[in-house]
Design an enzyme around this catalytic site. Sequence first.
Site, PDB file in Angstrom:
ATOM      1  N   CYS A   1       4.255   3.926   5.274  1.00  0.00           N
ATOM      2  CA  CYS A   1       5.007   4.343   6.454  1.00  0.00           C
ATOM      3  C   CYS A   1       5.488   3.100   7.214  1.00  0.00           C
ATOM      4  CB  CYS A   1       4.123   5.195   7.359  1.00  0.00           C
ATOM      5  SG  CYS A   1       4.993   5.823   8.822  1.00  0.00           S
TER       6      CYS A   1
ATOM      7  N   CYS B   1       0.220   9.972  11.970  1.00  0.00           N
ATOM      8  CA  CYS B   1       1.599   9.549  11.668  1.00  0.00           C
ATOM      9  C   CYS B   1       2.601  10.309  12.554  1.00  0.00           C
ATOM     10  CB  CYS B   1       1.903   9.806  10.197  1.00  0.00           C
ATOM     11  SG  CYS B   1       3.574   9.321   9.716  1.00  0.00           S
TER      12      CYS B   1
ATOM     13  N   ARG C   1       1.592  -0.010  13.050  1.00  0.00           N
ATOM     14  CA  ARG C   1       0.132  -0.175  13.026  1.00  0.00           C
ATOM     15  C   ARG C   1      -0.443  -0.230  11.617  1.00  0.00           C
ATOM     16  NH1 ARG C   1      -0.662   4.998  16.693  1.00  0.00           N
ATOM     17  NH2 ARG C   1       0.984   5.608  15.229  1.00  0.00           N
TER      18      ARG C   1
ATOM     19  N   HIS D   1      -0.875   7.587   6.594  1.00  0.00           N
ATOM     20  CA  HIS D   1      -1.907   7.319   7.604  1.00  0.00           C
ATOM     21  C   HIS D   1      -2.079   8.522   8.515  1.00  0.00           C
ATOM     22  CE1 HIS D   1       0.900   6.463  11.058  1.00  0.00           C
ATOM     23  NE2 HIS D   1       1.743   6.343  10.050  1.00  0.00           N
TER      24      HIS D   1
ATOM     25  N   ASP E   1       5.376   2.672  10.262  1.00  0.00           N
ATOM     26  CA  ASP E   1       4.547   2.524  11.465  1.00  0.00           C
ATOM     27  C   ASP E   1       4.038   1.088  11.644  1.00  0.00           C
ATOM     28  OD1 ASP E   1       2.188   2.667  13.274  1.00  0.00           O
ATOM     29  OD2 ASP E   1       2.567   4.825  13.178  1.00  0.00           O
TER      30      ASP E   1
HETATM   31 CO    CO Z   1       3.644   7.087  10.036  1.00  0.00          CO
END
Ligand code: CO
Length: 211
Positions: A42, A101, A46, A98, A44
Site C-alpha cells: 500500500c 488501511c 506508515r 496492512h 500508506d
Molecule cells: Co493502506
Amino acid sequence: MCTLTHLFENNQRWSTALQKQDPEFFLKLSKLQTPRYLWIGCSDSRVPANEVTGLLPGELFVHRNVGNVVVPTDLNCLSVIQYAVDVLKVKDIIVCGHYGCGGVRAAWDGARLGLIDNWLRHIQDVVQEHEVQFKQIQDDSKGFERLCELNVIEQALNVCQTTIVKDAWGRGEPLTVHAWIYDLRDGLLKDLGLCVSRAVDAIAVYRKIVQ
Ligand code: CO
C-alpha cells in the site's frame, strides 16, 4: 529558493552512514541491481517496505498503490511484475497489506472521496466475493480487519493468475507468491498463509485460507 533543506540534510547523513559501513556501497549498486524480492504494498506512509523488512537499497523491488490492489488490466503494476520476474529474476513476490488501511476503510464504508472511489471498487469486489463471511461478522471493526486480510489474499491470487507468473512457473522457474499483512500498532508483519510456488496449488491454497 524552493528547497526542502532538511530532507537534503537527512539524505547527506544517510549516504555518509552507509558509505562508512561500505565505501563501495553506492558504486556497486549503481552498476547492478539484483533484488531477490518484489514487494507489492500500500502507498500508506506508515508502511515503508525496506524499513519494515530491514532490507537495504538494492534488495527489494517495489510497487505500491492505494490498497495494494493487483488488477489484470493495470499496465503499471503488470509492467513492474513482468520486469521483476522476467528481467530481474526475483524469487519471491510479496503482496503486503496492512490493518487500518484507509483505502480498505473507504471501500468498506462506501465513502465518496473522488476519483479514487473507482480504484477502490476493486476492494468492494472482495467484499462481494466474501459476502456470506462478512454477513456473519457482526462487529464492524472485525469486519474491517478481515477485509484488510482478504484483500491481500485476493490480490496475491491475482498475482498468481497473471500471465507473467503463470509463464514463469511454466518454464519451471523458482518463484513464490506470498500474502502478508502489517500491523501499524506494533510494527510487525504476519504471514496470512498463502505461499504458492506452482500454478496448480494456487486455488487450493486460496480456498483453504479464505474461510
Ligand atoms: Co493502506
